[in-house]
Write a protein that holds these residues in place. Structure first.
Motif, PDB file in Angstrom:
ATOM      1  N   MET A  64      42.735  -7.349  37.133  1.00  0.00           N
ATOM      2  CA  MET A  64      42.729  -8.389  36.118  1.00  0.00           C
ATOM      3  C   MET A  64      43.700  -8.085  34.977  1.00  0.00           C
ATOM      4  SD  MET A  64      39.463 -10.035  34.103  1.00  0.00           S
ATOM      5  CE  MET A  64      38.620 -10.274  35.669  1.00  0.00           C
ATOM      6  N   ILE A  65      43.768  -6.818  34.573  1.00  0.00           N
ATOM      7  CA  ILE A  65      44.676  -6.440  33.493  1.00  0.00           C
ATOM      8  C   ILE A  65      46.127  -6.620  33.932  1.00  0.00           C
ATOM      9  CG2 ILE A  65      45.536  -4.482  32.147  1.00  0.00           C
ATOM     10  CD1 ILE A  65      42.693  -3.478  31.896  1.00  0.00           C
ATOM     11  N   GLY A  66      46.441  -6.160  35.143  1.00  0.00           N
ATOM     12  CA  GLY A  66      47.805  -6.273  35.636  1.00  0.00           C
ATOM     13  C   GLY A  66      48.249  -7.712  35.813  1.00  0.00           C
ATOM     14  N   GLU A  67      47.379  -8.541  36.384  1.00  0.00           N
ATOM     15  CA  GLU A  67      47.732  -9.947  36.585  1.00  0.00           C
ATOM     16  C   GLU A  67      47.898 -10.665  35.246  1.00  0.00           C
ATOM     17  OE1 GLU A  67      48.663 -11.353  39.194  1.00  0.00           O
ATOM     18  OE2 GLU A  67      47.845 -10.228  40.888  1.00  0.00           O
ATOM     19  N   SER A  68      47.022 -10.367  34.294  1.00  0.00           N
ATOM     20  CA  SER A  68      47.112 -11.013  32.985  1.00  0.00           C
ATOM     21  C   SER A  68      48.390 -10.603  32.263  1.00  0.00           C
ATOM     22  CB  SER A  68      45.885 -10.659  32.134  1.00  0.00           C
ATOM     23  OG  SER A  68      44.695 -11.153  32.722  1.00  0.00           O
ATOM     24  N   ALA A  69      48.750  -9.328  32.375  1.00  0.00           N
ATOM     25  CA  ALA A  69      49.979  -8.857  31.742  1.00  0.00           C
ATOM     26  C   ALA A  69      51.202  -9.525  32.359  1.00  0.00           C
ATOM     27  CB  ALA A  69      50.082  -7.339  31.866  1.00  0.00           C
ATOM     28  N   LEU A  70      51.199  -9.663  33.682  1.00  0.00           N
ATOM     29  CA  LEU A  70      52.337 -10.308  34.338  1.00  0.00           C
ATOM     30  C   LEU A  70      52.430 -11.774  33.943  1.00  0.00           C
ATOM     31  CD1 LEU A  70      54.733 -10.085  36.175  1.00  0.00           C
ATOM     32  CD2 LEU A  70      53.224 -10.380  38.152  1.00  0.00           C
ATOM     33  N   SER A  98      46.076 -18.794  32.270  1.00  0.00           N
ATOM     34  CA  SER A  98      45.572 -17.674  33.068  1.00  0.00           C
ATOM     35  C   SER A  98      45.386 -16.430  32.212  1.00  0.00           C
ATOM     36  CB  SER A  98      46.531 -17.376  34.221  1.00  0.00           C
ATOM     37  OG  SER A  98      46.580 -18.448  35.134  1.00  0.00           O
ATOM     38  N   THR A  99      46.298 -16.212  31.267  1.00  0.00           N
ATOM     39  CA  THR A  99      46.173 -15.055  30.375  1.00  0.00           C
ATOM     40  C   THR A  99      44.930 -15.184  29.508  1.00  0.00           C
ATOM     41  OG1 THR A  99      48.576 -14.779  30.305  1.00  0.00           O
ATOM     42  CG2 THR A  99      47.299 -13.721  28.564  1.00  0.00           C
ATOM     43  N   ILE A 100      44.719 -16.371  28.964  1.00  0.00           N
ATOM     44  CA  ILE A 100      43.533 -16.599  28.132  1.00  0.00           C
ATOM     45  C   ILE A 100      42.267 -16.436  28.961  1.00  0.00           C
ATOM     46  CG2 ILE A 100      42.273 -18.316  26.781  1.00  0.00           C
ATOM     47  CD1 ILE A 100      45.019 -19.491  26.001  1.00  0.00           C
ATOM     48  N   ARG A 130      37.458 -13.095  30.585  1.00  0.00           N
ATOM     49  CA  ARG A 130      36.602 -12.522  31.631  1.00  0.00           C
ATOM     50  C   ARG A 130      36.552 -10.995  31.585  1.00  0.00           C
ATOM     51  NH1 ARG A 130      39.451 -16.285  34.619  1.00  0.00           N
ATOM     52  NH2 ARG A 130      40.654 -14.631  35.630  1.00  0.00           N
ATOM     53  N   MET A 131      37.481 -10.372  30.871  1.00  0.00           N
ATOM     54  CA  MET A 131      37.480  -8.911  30.794  1.00  0.00           C
ATOM     55  C   MET A 131      36.267  -8.402  30.031  1.00  0.00           C
ATOM     56  SD  MET A 131      41.463  -8.098  29.850  1.00  0.00           S
ATOM     57  CE  MET A 131      42.803  -8.806  30.806  1.00  0.00           C
ATOM     58  N   LYS A 132      35.811  -7.217  30.406  1.00  0.00           N
ATOM     59  CA  LYS A 132      34.790  -6.551  29.622  1.00  0.00           C
ATOM     60  C   LYS A 132      35.411  -6.083  28.308  1.00  0.00           C
ATOM     61  CE  LYS A 132      32.191  -5.072  33.683  1.00  0.00           C
ATOM     62  NZ  LYS A 132      31.646  -3.923  34.448  1.00  0.00           N
ATOM     63  N   ALA A 133      34.575  -5.787  27.341  1.00  0.00           N
ATOM     64  CA  ALA A 133      35.060  -5.494  25.991  1.00  0.00           C
ATOM     65  C   ALA A 133      36.095  -4.371  25.982  1.00  0.00           C
ATOM     66  CB  ALA A 133      33.885  -5.138  25.084  1.00  0.00           C
ATOM     67  N   LYS A 134      35.826  -3.294  26.702  1.00  0.00           N
ATOM     68  CA  LYS A 134      36.749  -2.165  26.705  1.00  0.00           C
ATOM     69  C   LYS A 134      38.043  -2.514  27.432  1.00  0.00           C
ATOM     70  CE  LYS A 134      37.435   2.087  25.400  1.00  0.00           C
ATOM     71  NZ  LYS A 134      37.377   2.475  23.975  1.00  0.00           N
ATOM     72  N   GLN A 135      37.937  -3.286  28.495  1.00  0.00           N
ATOM     73  CA  GLN A 135      39.132  -3.724  29.209  1.00  0.00           C
ATOM     74  C   GLN A 135      40.004  -4.600  28.314  1.00  0.00           C
ATOM     75  OE1 GLN A 135      37.123  -5.616  32.542  1.00  0.00           O
ATOM     76  NE2 GLN A 135      37.947  -4.066  33.941  1.00  0.00           N
ATOM     77  N   PRO A 181      39.461   2.468  30.808  1.00  0.00           N
ATOM     78  CA  PRO A 181      38.222   2.004  30.195  1.00  0.00           C
ATOM     79  C   PRO A 181      37.011   2.468  30.981  1.00  0.00           C
ATOM     80  CG  PRO A 181      39.291   0.230  31.383  1.00  0.00           C
ATOM     81  CD  PRO A 181      40.244   1.391  31.400  1.00  0.00           C
ATOM     82  N   SER A 182      35.931   2.691  30.293  1.00  0.00           N
ATOM     83  CA  SER A 182      34.702   3.129  30.951  1.00  0.00           C
ATOM     84  C   SER A 182      34.133   2.015  31.806  1.00  0.00           C
ATOM     85  CB  SER A 182      33.673   3.536  29.885  1.00  0.00           C
ATOM     86  OG  SER A 182      32.416   3.750  30.476  1.00  0.00           O
ATOM     87  N   LYS A 183      33.655   2.358  32.988  1.00  0.00           N
ATOM     88  CA  LYS A 183      33.069   1.358  33.887  1.00  0.00           C
ATOM     89  C   LYS A 183      31.780   0.782  33.315  1.00  0.00           C
ATOM     90  CE  LYS A 183      34.978   3.311  38.141  1.00  0.00           C
ATOM     91  NZ  LYS A 183      34.650   3.865  39.477  1.00  0.00           N
ATOM     92  N   SER A 184      31.171   1.502  32.413  1.00  0.00           N
ATOM     93  CA  SER A 184      29.902   1.039  31.855  1.00  0.00           C
ATOM     94  C   SER A 184      30.095   0.042  30.735  1.00  0.00           C
ATOM     95  CB  SER A 184      29.100   2.237  31.334  1.00  0.00           C
ATOM     96  OG  SER A 184      29.801   2.876  30.276  1.00  0.00           O
ATOM     97  N   GLN A 185      31.377  -0.172  30.322  1.00  0.00           N
ATOM     98  CA  GLN A 185      31.619  -1.061  29.190  1.00  0.00           C
ATOM     99  C   GLN A 185      32.232  -2.361  29.651  1.00  0.00           C
ATOM    100  OE1 GLN A 185      33.705   2.191  26.922  1.00  0.00           O
ATOM    101  NE2 GLN A 185      32.546   1.291  25.260  1.00  0.00           N
TER     102      GLN A 185
END
Length: 236
Positions: free
Chosen positions: A142-148, A164-166, A171-176, A232-236
């Motif tokens: 998700m991070i890579g696609e959003s950055a692209l 798509s970026t928005i 949809r990202m978790k807070a830490k992501q 980022p932590s998986k728990s966040q």
């Protein structure tokens, strides 16, 4: 219906186009894995942008060759990349596709463009997306696609890229999300501004060249290396 290289195209009236755009946007937000909905959203909201891309490609020598020859990024035309030396752009593309079990034949067809030329430009933009992943060194999460999509928006001006970026950041978790805006968003702004016109490159003709050489020639700024950043932590 009109035919573009075996693909059915559906002409839409104004209200139909709006209905498809809204329906595709809602559907893609609910299920981001629906590539067909994202594609439909891009086509129905980006016709002016695609026209501008077509005009821009016509002013470029390499862009004009692309429009004349209409190369397709399909297995039969890019399969030789798997046989190229490891340092080449083509080999990097083959590794990217193979490691993810991707096929260049999996892209949904263009359906809602008004002319053959615009249909091809939309097809080209869709099919060279994976080349951009390789050149900008971006993962397919998700991070890579959003950055692209940030890079693409600066280059292509397609509303779908901004949407798509928005949607991706929401949809990202807070830490992501923190990770994305701290590292990737600033990089994507710089990368989109520094590179050449990424629609007017005949990528397939450069498969045999060194990856770093073509990156330098085209002003490509690779993304931050995930290994050098704190994940980022998986728990966040």
């Amino acid at each position: 219906m009109h035919i573009f290289e075996g693909q059915a195209r559906v002409p839409l009236k104004g209200w139909q186009q709006a209905a498809v755009a809204v329906g595709s946007a809602l559907g893609a937000l609910m299920n981001p894995a629906r590539a067909d909905l994202i594609a439909a959203l891009g086509e129905t909201t980006g016709k002016l942008a695609f026209q501008n891309l077509l005009d821009r490609m016509k002013t470029s020598h390499e862009g004009r060759i692309i429009l004349q020859e209409r190369p397709r990024v399909i297995s039969s035309s890019v399969g030789h990349a798997w046989d190229l030396p490891a340092n080449t752009f083509g080999a990097a593309y083959a590794k990217f596709m193979g490691s993810r079990n991707f096929s260049p034949d999996d892209r949904p067809p263009v359906r809602f463009m008004d002319t053959e030329e615009l249909a091809y430009v939309a097809t080209r933009a869709r099919e060279i997306h994976d080349f951009w992943h390789v050149l900008f060194n971006l993962p397919t999460n998700m991070i890579g696609e959003s950055a692209l999509k940030v890079v693409e928006f600066q280059q292509l001006y397609l509303p779908m890229c901004l949407l798509s970026t928005i949607g991706g950041s929401v949809r990202m978790k807070a830490k992501q999300r923190e990770y994305f805006f701290k590292y990737y968003f600033p990089w994507a702004i710089r990368a989109g501004m520094s590179c050449t016109d990424i629609m007017s490159i005949y990528y397939e003709k450069h498969f045999h060249e060194d990856l770093e050489l073509v990156r330098n020639r085209w002003g490509i700024l690779p993304a931050p290396d995930l290994k050098n950043l704190r994940p980022p932590s998986k728990s966040q």
